[in-house]
Scaffold this motif. Structure first.
Motif, PDB file in Angstrom:
ATOM      1  N   GLU A  76      47.389 -23.390  20.931  1.00 49.55           N
ATOM      2  CA  GLU A  76      46.600 -22.800  19.838  1.00 49.55           C
ATOM      3  C   GLU A  76      47.090 -21.398  19.472  1.00 49.55           C
ATOM      4  O   GLU A  76      46.626 -20.818  18.499  1.00 49.55           O
ATOM      5  CB  GLU A  76      45.106 -22.825  20.188  1.00 49.55           C
ATOM      6  N   TRP A  77      48.056 -20.882  20.257  1.00 51.99           N
ATOM      7  CA  TRP A  77      48.669 -19.590  19.952  1.00 51.99           C
ATOM      8  C   TRP A  77      50.064 -19.758  19.349  1.00 51.99           C
ATOM      9  O   TRP A  77      50.789 -18.778  19.187  1.00 51.99           O
ATOM     10  CB  TRP A  77      48.751 -18.722  21.220  1.00 51.99           C
ATOM     11  N   LEU A  78      50.459 -20.987  19.021  1.00 50.62           N
ATOM     12  CA  LEU A  78      51.826 -21.239  18.548  1.00 50.62           C
ATOM     13  C   LEU A  78      52.204 -20.354  17.358  1.00 50.62           C
ATOM     14  O   LEU A  78      53.333 -19.870  17.267  1.00 50.62           O
ATOM     15  CB  LEU A  78      51.984 -22.728  18.174  1.00 50.62           C
ATOM     16  N   PHE A 215      26.164 -19.322  20.462  1.00 48.80           N
ATOM     17  CA  PHE A 215      27.407 -18.846  19.851  1.00 48.80           C
ATOM     18  C   PHE A 215      28.253 -18.205  20.943  1.00 48.80           C
ATOM     19  O   PHE A 215      27.802 -17.309  21.655  1.00 48.80           O
ATOM     20  CB  PHE A 215      27.112 -17.807  18.762  1.00 48.80           C
ATOM     21  N   TRP A 216      29.487 -18.698  21.064  1.00 51.38           N
ATOM     22  CA  TRP A 216      30.427 -18.192  22.071  1.00 51.38           C
ATOM     23  C   TRP A 216      31.545 -17.481  21.305  1.00 51.38           C
ATOM     24  O   TRP A 216      32.387 -18.130  20.674  1.00 51.38           O
ATOM     25  CB  TRP A 216      30.982 -19.357  22.876  1.00 51.38           C
ATOM     26  N   PHE A 217      31.514 -16.177  21.335  1.00 58.63           N
ATOM     27  CA  PHE A 217      32.493 -15.404  20.574  1.00 58.63           C
ATOM     28  C   PHE A 217      33.758 -15.165  21.372  1.00 58.63           C
ATOM     29  O   PHE A 217      33.725 -14.999  22.595  1.00 58.63           O
ATOM     30  CB  PHE A 217      31.887 -14.065  20.150  1.00 58.63           C
ATOM     31  N   GLN A 304      46.322 -24.631  28.516  1.00 59.07           N
ATOM     32  CA  GLN A 304      46.428 -25.285  27.200  1.00 59.07           C
ATOM     33  C   GLN A 304      45.023 -25.615  26.752  1.00 59.07           C
ATOM     34  O   GLN A 304      44.316 -26.364  27.427  1.00 59.07           O
ATOM     35  CB  GLN A 304      47.258 -26.579  27.278  1.00 59.07           C
ATOM     36  N   TRP A 305      44.611 -25.064  25.626  1.00 57.71           N
ATOM     37  CA  TRP A 305      43.271 -25.352  25.086  1.00 57.71           C
ATOM     38  C   TRP A 305      43.398 -26.324  23.914  1.00 57.71           C
ATOM     39  O   TRP A 305      42.788 -27.380  23.890  1.00 57.71           O
ATOM     40  CB  TRP A 305      42.587 -24.051  24.653  1.00 57.71           C
ATOM     41  N   GLY A 306      44.221 -25.970  22.945  1.00 58.85           N
ATOM     42  CA  GLY A 306      44.512 -26.885  21.856  1.00 58.85           C
ATOM     43  C   GLY A 306      45.491 -27.953  22.329  1.00 58.85           C
ATOM     44  O   GLY A 306      46.117 -27.818  23.398  1.00 58.85           O
TER      45      GLY A 306
HETATM   46  C1  H76 Z   1      43.155 -15.836  24.812  1.00 54.30           C
HETATM   47  C2  H76 Z   1      42.452 -16.731  24.411  1.00 54.30           C
HETATM   48  C3  H76 Z   1      41.609 -17.792  23.894  1.00 54.30           C
HETATM   49  N1  H76 Z   1      40.364 -17.934  24.673  1.00 54.30           N
HETATM   50  C4  H76 Z   1      40.282 -19.277  25.163  1.00 54.30           C
HETATM   51  C5  H76 Z   1      38.853 -19.763  25.338  1.00 54.30           C
HETATM   52  C6  H76 Z   1      41.101 -20.054  24.188  1.00 54.30           C
HETATM   53  O1  H76 Z   1      40.416 -20.196  22.965  1.00 54.30           O
HETATM   54  C7  H76 Z   1      42.281 -19.141  24.064  1.00 54.30           C
HETATM   55  O2  H76 Z   1      43.098 -19.454  22.966  1.00 54.30           O
END
Ligand code: H76
Length: 472
Positions: A76-78, A215-217, A304-306
């Motif tokens: 997700e950081w690509l 909400f999780w910011f 890896q999240w995404g």
């Molecule tokens: C750094 C960072 C973000 N926090 C995690 C919960 C993922 O969303 C990651 O990309």
């Protein structure tokens, strides 16, 4: 705009001892409460204990690969790893068409896994919105798929009795007014516009999806946000006015001095601590976490999240390791959110399906040691973890000792009168071996998986209030 130093945001949960009351600094934007929230909504958040995290956005399409090169960092950081300009990155929207997406299937899978809530990325750092926000064009509405993914998910999860939480990244790599730091008057003006845009998006989410519980910011570590702690306090208040009972994570918050998570007096801001990302507190040394609510989150690969197409790049945790992390969190009074990164076609990768299935099977049998459970206050043993619910103390056994005797040290004034295998009902032998010490025997046949023993516990007259508290 990309702030890689941002990762330091993860260590911001360092907690300094609260000052004596008379030495406390006056803060306008510090903690607005001491101790845990005890209202019904917070209790529900806490009792749920097991959640899933879902990271889904444009990044699922390249899956860690850009122009023929596979980047090993978080998928997700690509955009940051490959230094892709926003205009080019957002062209991925033309390819957002998840033909296999079926919200009801996702919800059934979550139910089968035994999760009580799901945290969905409404918008990650890239700025692409899973709902048709009227404040930007970077949304699902302007893709070939067109439909409101978030709306479908909220409905499907709620229909299965599963709570929905919203992940929201304040940092937005695609908004022209976002600033990571403010150097000029122009920056200041742009950033104030950006905060207004963000307020609008949050109000929009709250009014379009009023069943949202949390909400999780994220993406709140940049200097621009830390220097505007007032805004983080305002967002918390605004959401709580719009949605009574809603919970907000500590990561949103900065105080008057830019101190994050815990204010300058050492008090937790927001409703629960949210710094345990891909790690957990030490079960012996970090007992301070039992004083506040907290939620950890974990990935299956190292980080890896995404969706990333190549999971051979790091070790991938097996179901027993996932279960152990869930129990570890609960044993210290925390929640655990296990992450999923769905494929671009809307289906889940095989590894995630198998994991969800295995965890669900275990939870069906042994889940009573997780749901509604808390820190037990008993001395940690090497065979595993304790959790407790009212008068039941659970032993969750991951490493049976060679001797076959599970040692239990009870607090002063506590007596064990029985031990039962959860799920099977088999009675286990209990022997008093010393003052405040027992041996609990192993089940006759090897369970072949982590197993749970429910202890029947009695208080003797000499029981101190401290442990009475631990049992009620
Ligand atoms: C750094 C960072 C973000 N926090 C995690 C919960 C993922 O969303 C990651 O990309």
């Amino acid at each position: 705009m990309v702030c890689l130093g941002g990762f330091s945001g993860l260590s911001a949960q360092t907690h300094s001892k609260p000052l004596p009351a008379e030495q406390e600094i006056q803060l306008s934007y510090g903690a607005d409460r001491l101790g845990k929230r005890q209202d019904a909504a917070m209790k529900r958040f806490r009792d749920n204990r097991l959640g899933a995290f879902v990271h889904w956005g444009l990044y699922a399409i390249p899956g860690g690969e850009w122009n023929g090169k596979v980047y090993p960092g978080a998928a997700e950081w690509l955009k940051a790893w490959a230094d892709v300009p926003s205009g080019e990155w957002l062209k991925l929207m033309d390819r957002w068409n998840p033909q296999k997406f079926d919200a009801r299937k996702w919800a059934r899978m979550a139910r089968e896994m035994g999760v009580k809530y799901v945290k969905i990325t409404t918008k990650h750092h890239e700025g692409f919105c899973l709902w048709p926000s009227k404040y930007t064009k970077n949304t699902v509405e302007y893709t070939p798929y067109k439909k409101d993914i978030l709306g479908e998910l909220v409905k499907a999860y709620n229909d299965e009795g599963i709570d929905v939480h919203f992940y929201f990244s304040v940092m937005d790599w695609s908004h022209p007014d976002y600033r990571s730091s403010i150097k000029t008057e122009e920056d200041e003006k742009a950033f104030m516009r950006f905060l207004e845009f963000t307020d609008n998006q949050l109000k929009e989410l709250a009014s379009r999806y009023p069943t949202v519980k949390d909400f999780w910011f994220d993406g709140t570590w940049d200097a621009s946000i830390k220097e505007n702690g007032w805004w983080t306090a305002h967002v918390e208040k605004m959401l709580k006015e719009l949605l009574p009972g809603v919970t907000v994570n500590s990561r949103l918050r900065a105080d008057d001095f830019g101190k994050r998570h815990f204010d300058s007096n050492g008090h937790l801001m927001g409703d629960y601590e949210s710094g345990y990302e891909r790690r957990l507190p030490d079960p012996v040394k970090d007992l301070k976490v039992t004083r506040w609510d907290w939620e950890a989150c974990m990935t299956l690969p190292e980080n890896q999240w995404g969706y990333h197409k190549d999971w051979s790049l790091s070790y991938v945790k097996n179901p027993v390791e996932v279960i152990e992390r869930i129990v570890h969190a609960v044993s210290m009074g925390g929640n655990m959110a296990v992450n999923f990164g769905p494929q671009p076609d809307g289906d889940f990768r095989r590894e995630e399906k198998l994991m969800a299935e295995a965890v669900g099977k275990w939870m069906k049998k042994y889940g009573e040691c997780v749901y509604g459970c808390d820190y037990a206050g008993w001395k940690k043993q090497s065979w595993g973890y304790y959790t407790r619910k009212g008068r039941s103390v659970y032993m969750v056994v991951f490493n049976p000792p060679y001797s076959g005797n599970l040692t239990v040290n009870v607090p002063q004034g506590i007596k064990i009168t029985g031990a039962v295998m959860t799920g099977k009902g088999e009675n286990l032998k209990v022997t008093e071996t010393a003052r405040n010490e027992y041996n609990v025997g192993m089940p006759v046949s090897d369970p072949g998986e982590p197993f749970v023993v429910r202890l029947q516990v009695e208080e003797t007259s000499g029981s101190s209030d401290k442990y009475r508290d631990a049992l009620t």
